[in-house]
Design a protein around this motif. Structure first.
Motif, PDB file in Angstrom:
ATOM      1  N   SER A  78     -18.787  -6.251  45.776  1.00 49.45           N
ATOM      2  CA  SER A  78     -18.850  -7.726  46.517  1.00 49.45           C
ATOM      3  C   SER A  78     -19.800  -8.660  46.284  1.00 49.45           C
ATOM      4  O   SER A  78     -19.658  -9.996  46.512  1.00 49.45           O
ATOM      5  CB  SER A  78     -18.573  -7.668  48.151  1.00 49.45           C
ATOM      6  OG  SER A  78     -19.984  -6.849  48.473  1.00 49.45           O
ATOM      7  N   THR A  79     -20.748  -8.461  45.572  1.00 44.16           N
ATOM      8  CA  THR A  79     -21.698  -9.014  44.994  1.00 44.16           C
ATOM      9  C   THR A  79     -21.795  -9.554  43.439  1.00 44.16           C
ATOM     10  O   THR A  79     -22.468 -10.440  43.096  1.00 44.16           O
ATOM     11  CB  THR A  79     -22.984  -8.713  45.353  1.00 44.16           C
ATOM     12  OG1 THR A  79     -23.435  -7.404  44.557  1.00 44.16           O
ATOM     13  CG2 THR A  79     -23.440  -8.412  46.792  1.00 44.16           C
ATOM     14  N   THR A 110     -21.943  -3.333  45.864  1.00 43.94           N
ATOM     15  CA  THR A 110     -22.239  -3.969  44.645  1.00 43.94           C
ATOM     16  C   THR A 110     -20.900  -4.687  44.261  1.00 43.94           C
ATOM     17  O   THR A 110     -21.152  -5.927  43.663  1.00 43.94           O
ATOM     18  CB  THR A 110     -22.368  -3.036  43.603  1.00 43.94           C
ATOM     19  OG1 THR A 110     -23.821  -2.270  43.890  1.00 43.94           O
ATOM     20  CG2 THR A 110     -22.854  -3.571  42.197  1.00 43.94           C
TER      21      THR A 110
END
Length: 154
Positions: free
Chosen positions: A152-153, A150
């Motif tokens: 990284s997004t 999560t």
């Protein structure tokens, strides 16, 4: 990525759980600091990319589901905007025989939201950590893996 694990403990369970989280993150080559909440000031958060809060829940002065006392003091005395837009996560240890299972988790989630932080994933609530440390440490590892995906997004 620099990660802070800010925790409080009563019987040592939360400390041992944070050690699992710290080891998982270090094995993935992240820079990790693990500090008791008494060692943390509001300005400390500025140094980190991800902040993980960990607290047991307990019955304090007849009120169930409370933050550990050091955490409670920290939250009450928190000033500034050093959590604003910070990526955060929460896990807590508790006992489901109490009416407010892991109430400290909800209090920390509210603290993060009230101060502009971003919760990266659903918080983890662990029931009776010492009764099955192996299984609970596996839960912590899986939870951290989800947080990193999560992170990284977001």
């Amino acid at each position: 990525m620099k990660v802070l694990i800010a925790y409080a403990t009563n019987s040592g369970g939360t400390y041992f759980a944070t050690q699992t989280v710290e080891n998982v993150l270090k094995n993935k080559r992240y820079l990790v600091s693990c500090k008791e909440i008494d060692e943390v000031s509001s300005s400390t958060f500025k140094e980190y990319d991800l902040i993980i809060f960990a607290s047991p829940s307990w019955n304090y002065k007849g009120a169930e589901g409370e933050l550990q006392t050091s955490f409670k003091k920290f939250v009450q005395n928190f000033t500034g905007n050093s959590l604003k837009t910070k990526k955060c996560a929460v896990f807590g240890l508790g006992d489901s025989t109490y009416l407010y299972f892991c109430g400290a988790v909800e209090r920390l989630e509210r603290f993060i939201k009230d101060n502009g932080g971003i919760l990266l994933s659903p918080s983890l609530r662990i029931d009776g950590y010492y009764r099955d440390e192996v299984s609970h440490n596996r839960m912590l590892t899986d939870w951290i893996d989800q947080i990193l995906i999560t992170y990284s997004t977001v």
